[in-house]
Every structure is written in structure tokens, then in C-alpha cells.
Design an enzyme around this catalytic site. Structure first.
Site, PDB file in Angstrom:
ATOM      1  N   HIS A 207       0.792  -1.227   0.000  1.00 16.86           N
ATOM      2  CA  HIS A 207       0.000   0.000   0.000  1.00 16.86           C
ATOM      3  C   HIS A 207       0.827   1.282   0.000  1.00 16.86           C
ATOM      4  O   HIS A 207       0.280   2.372  -0.033  1.00 16.86           O
ATOM      5  CB  HIS A 207      -0.982   0.029   1.176  1.00 16.86           C
ATOM      6  CG  HIS A 207      -0.325   0.241   2.517  1.00 16.86           C
ATOM      7  ND1 HIS A 207       0.315  -0.765   3.181  1.00 16.86           N
ATOM      8  CD2 HIS A 207      -0.218   1.341   3.299  1.00 16.86           C
ATOM      9  CE1 HIS A 207       0.785  -0.302   4.327  1.00 16.86           C
ATOM     10  NE2 HIS A 207       0.493   0.982   4.428  1.00 16.86           N
TER      11      HIS A 207
HETATM   12  N1  UDP Z   1      -3.948  -5.721   8.678  1.00 13.47           N
HETATM   13  C1  UDP Z   1      -5.261  -6.173   8.777  1.00 13.47           C
HETATM   14  N2  UDP Z   1      -5.912  -6.543   7.623  1.00 13.47           N
HETATM   15  C2  UDP Z   1      -5.327  -6.496   6.392  1.00 13.47           C
HETATM   16  C3  UDP Z   1      -3.985  -6.017   6.310  1.00 13.47           C
HETATM   17  C4  UDP Z   1      -3.327  -5.628   7.475  1.00 13.47           C
HETATM   18  O1  UDP Z   1      -5.816  -6.264   9.879  1.00 13.47           O
HETATM   19  O2  UDP Z   1      -5.964  -6.842   5.388  1.00 13.47           O
HETATM   20  C5  UDP Z   1      -3.265  -5.285   9.921  1.00 13.47           C
HETATM   21  C6  UDP Z   1      -1.892  -5.859  10.138  1.00 13.47           C
HETATM   22  O3  UDP Z   1      -1.931  -7.087  10.812  1.00 13.47           O
HETATM   23  C7  UDP Z   1      -1.236  -4.797  10.987  1.00 13.47           C
HETATM   24  C8  UDP Z   1      -1.850  -3.517  10.482  1.00 13.47           C
HETATM   25  O4  UDP Z   1      -3.044  -3.895   9.811  1.00 13.47           O
HETATM   26  O5  UDP Z   1      -1.605  -4.971  12.346  1.00 13.47           O
HETATM   27  C9  UDP Z   1      -0.880  -2.832   9.565  1.00 13.47           C
HETATM   28  O6  UDP Z   1      -1.493  -1.838   8.900  1.00 13.47           O
HETATM   29  P1  UDP Z   1      -0.904  -1.205   7.561  1.00 13.47           P
HETATM   30  O7  UDP Z   1      -0.024  -2.168   6.879  1.00 13.47           O
HETATM   31  O8  UDP Z   1      -2.080  -0.651   6.841  1.00 13.47           O
HETATM   32  O9  UDP Z   1      -0.127   0.058   8.118  1.00 13.47           O
HETATM   33  P2  UDP Z   1       1.395   0.328   8.460  1.00 13.47           P
HETATM   34  O10 UDP Z   1       1.763  -0.585   9.583  1.00 13.47           O
HETATM   35  O11 UDP Z   1       2.187   0.126   7.214  1.00 13.47           O
HETATM   36  O12 UDP Z   1       1.403   1.753   8.903  1.00 13.47           O
END
Ligand code: UDP
Length: 366
Positions: A207
Site C-alpha cells: 500500500h
Molecule cells: N492488517 C489487517 N488486515 C489487512 C492487512 C493488514 O488487519 O488486510 C493489519 C496488520 O496485521 C497490521 C496492520 O493492519 O496490524 C498494519 O497496517 P498497515 O499495513 O495498513 O499500516 P502500516 O503498519 O504500514 O502503517
């Protein structure tokens, strides 16, 4: 009675605030804890499902700031959050993570002389082209209490001249949620529903703007996944940003049938897929940490990580954004080159307690 407002906006924020809200309930004589949702993530499966699954109450305040440019979002949140702060006059606000809501909340509170706690402080990718890096750096400059998840954060804050009296190494709050929901994660039926054999599929998420915002890199990712899927089934829950770009460039039909596409999944089902995967390929921040905690191999498709402990002692392989190298790393891991990994210090499910003990102590002196 002291009053604290947590400001959340995006999926990872909800996961980070849920353990704090649970512990705050045990201190309801000392502190009232309220939640303000900025609306940064507003889809049902990026927001409501997390409030429901993680036992969070309906937010006390909803600012309704959805899309827009970074400036529009940040400014919109500031304007609306200021009204909440004027009405509520909290003693402290909590901002988790590194999204635009984090920065907007910190800026608003700082201008109004309201104390700020930053949860997941000190992480640095040293890449200012990432919007998150700007959000982290500015929030840390403004915060009064900085709660750090891994040792690299302590070094970064010290190098930036932040007074060490404000900095607390309390561990990783995301792991609190993971530990708490392990029984539910173990009971999830998602692998059965998707007809996956355990430890024999790859889970994928993408993403980050530099991976998904232009047609060429999206096409390259599709080609990579199609190639790997000749050897292993792939599950790809698609983030709304990625989905809208796949639609814009008319690429959604290009995946072969061994790549299972789903909507973004709820927390429990996603973690169940992660826990039972042979490998995860991602550009997420939080997933690097969750895989390290669970000992699952993770390839991070980025040139840097703000979470170096996951590479140094965990199961994270920082492969860069050259997709030929990502392909090589994938096949090396599938052929047995797995990192053993260990769990970083204070990633033990008790971070929320440590943070709240410190805050209650400090609040009595505010
Ligand atoms: N996650 C979720 N469903 C999904 C994809 C990710 O619950 O389809 C969870 C994942 O386990 C983690 C969090 O969302 O806890 C991460 O979010 P994301 O990757 O959007 O954000 P980042 O950590 O990159 O800021």
C-alpha cells in the site's frame, strides 16, 4: 479526575490504541479516557471492523476528515480537533504511530499548551520522501512523553537532542493486541474458507505510494506475483489505495488464478493468515513487527525500514524495491534460507500497562 483523549485515524492506530483503552478501564477512578476518530480511514473494513473486533467503543468524537491531499487532511483534522480540545480541555492527548492524524493531533495540542504522549516514538527510516517520516519527526519534537518500541528509537531520539527524561522504553504496543487476540486468531477459519494448506502459501500486502501509485510499479508487482504463484498459492488482501489504482490503470484482471484477491481483512482473520503463512511479502510497517513476533518469514519490499530490530534479530528480510531481487529472495526462502529470529526486548504484551503507569504518575504532577 484527569482526562485523556486518544486521537486515531488509520487502521494501525486502532490496533495500537485498543490495548491502552482496555488498561485505562482499570484506572477509571483516576482517568477518563476518550477516543477521537479523525475519519482518515473510513471504509467499513478499514475502520469499523477494527473497533468491533478489538472491543473499542464507538468513538466519543468523529471528525469526518476523509480523503484529500496531505495538507488538506492534516489541516482539516487540526481545525476539527481544535474544537474538540476547546470543548473537552483534556489534561493530555495520546497520538499513536506515524499517520497524518498523529501529526495533526500533536500540532493542534502543542499550540494549545496541552500535553502530548506519542506511542511508537523514535522510529526513523531516514527517508524524508516517506510522509510517515515527517509525521514521526515532528510529532517527536512536540511530544512531552515519548514511548519507544525498540532500542533504535532511543538512539534516534538521543541523537536528535530530545531530553532523555521525556523518553521511556516501554516495548511494542502492537504486540499487546497480538498477544491478547491469539486465542481468537488461532480459532479463525479463514485458512479453511480460502482452502489453503498451512505453511504452504504466501500472504502479500502492498500500500505504500511509491509501490502502488504508478502504473509501471503496479504492473511489475503483478508480474512478480504471477511468477511466484506458479510455485505457491498467494493471498493478497488489497488495501483501498492499491485497489483504486489497480482500477484506475485497469489492472485488476491481470492476476492469474493462483493469486487469491480479497478485500482488506479484519484483524483476527488477517493475523490468522499471517501466522499460518510460509512467507509474507509486504511494504507495511506493522506487519514487519508482527511477523518477527510470530517467527514468520517476512520480505519487506522497501529500501529502508524504521524498524531495524526486525531485520537485526527478527525474521524480516529487507529486500529493496528491485523486484528481481525480491523474486530471488522469495525463492531462496522457499528453498530453505529461513531466518531463525528472536523476539525483541519488551515485546511481551504488557506495553499498555507500562505506558499507563508512567502516564498516571506524570499526570498527578501536571
Ligand atoms: N492488517 C489487517 N488486515 C489487512 C492487512 C493488514 O488487519 O488486510 C493489519 C496488520 O496485521 C497490521 C496492520 O493492519 O496490524 C498494519 O497496517 P498497515 O499495513 O495498513 O499500516 P502500516 O503498519 O504500514 O502503517
Amino acid at each position: 479526575m484527569k482526562k485523556i483523549i486518544s486521537l486515531v485515524g488509520a487502521r494501525p492506530n486502532f490496533i495500537k490504541i485498543a490495548p491502552l483503552h482496555k488498561v485505562f478501564k482499570a484506572f477509571s477512578k483516576e482517568v477518563t479516557h476518550k477516543i477521537c476518530h479523525t475519519g482518515q480511514h473510513f471504509d467499513e473494513n478499514m475502520s469499523k471492523i477494527f473497533f468491533d473486533e478489538l472491543g473499542l467503543p464507538k468513538p466519543d468524537f468523529y471528525l469526518g476528515i476523509g480523503g484529500g491531499t496531505h495538507t488538506e487532511q492534516t489541516a482539516g483534522i487540526m481545525i476539527e480537533f481544535e474544537k474538540v480540545l476547546l470543548q473537552e480541555t483534556p489534561d493530555l492527548i495520546i497520538v499513536p504511530g506515524d499517520v497524518n492524524s498523529t501529526l495533526a493531533g500533536a500540532l493542534t495540542a502543542a499550540k494549545m499548551g496541552i500535553k502530548i504522549a506519542h506511542v511508537e516514538s523514535g522510529l526513523r527510516s531516514f527517508d524524508r520522501s516517506m510522509p510517515e517520516e515527517i509525521n514521526r519527526m515532528v510529532t517527536d519534537v512536540l511530544a512531552d512523553y515519548l514511548f519507544v518500541s525498540e532500542k533504535s528509537g532511543l538512539e534516534n531520539l538521543s541523537r536528535e537532542g530530545i531530553n532523555s527524561k521525556k523518553v521511556f522504553f516501554t516495548g511494542n504496543i502492537m504486540i499487546d493486541s497480538l498477544v491478547h487476540y491469539l486465542p481468537a486468531i488461532n480459532a479463525s477459519l479463514i485458512t479453511k474458507d480460502l482452502e489453503l494448506s498451512l505453511k504452504n502459501y504466501i500472504l502479500v500486502t502492498f500500500h505504500r505510494p511509491n509501490n502502488v501509485d504508478n502504473q509501471k510499479s503496479l504492473q511489475d508487482i503483478i508480474n512478480l506475483l504471477n511468477t511466484i504463484s506458479k510455485e505457491k498459492k498467494i493471498v493478497f488482501p488489497i488495501h483501498p489505495r492499491t485497489k483504486s489504482n489497480l482500477e484506475k490503470f485497469d489492472l485488476l484482471t491481470q492476476f492469474t488464478k493462483n493469486v487469491i484477491l480479497t478485500d482488506p481483512l479484519g484483524y483476527v482473520d488477517f493475523l490468522s493468515l499471517a501466522k499460518n503463512a510460509e512467507l509474507i511479502i509486504t511494504d507495511s510497517g506493522g506487519i514487519q513487527e508482527e511477523t518477527t513476533f510470530m517467527g514468520i518469514q517476512c520480505i519487506t519490499v522497501r529500501n529502508n525500514t524504521e524498524r531495524p530490530v526486525t531485520v537485526d534479530i527478527g525474521t524480516n528480510h529487507l529486500a529493496g524495491t528491485d523486484l528481481d531481487l525480491v523474486k530471488d529472495t522469495t525463492f531462496r526462502i522457499l528453498n530453505g534460507a529461513k531466518k531463525k529470529g528472536s523476539i525483541p526486548e519488551l515485546w511481551d504484551g504488557k506495553t499498555a500497562y507500562r505506558i499507563i503507569e508512567i502516564l498516571i504518575d506524570k499526570l498527578t504532577t501536571i
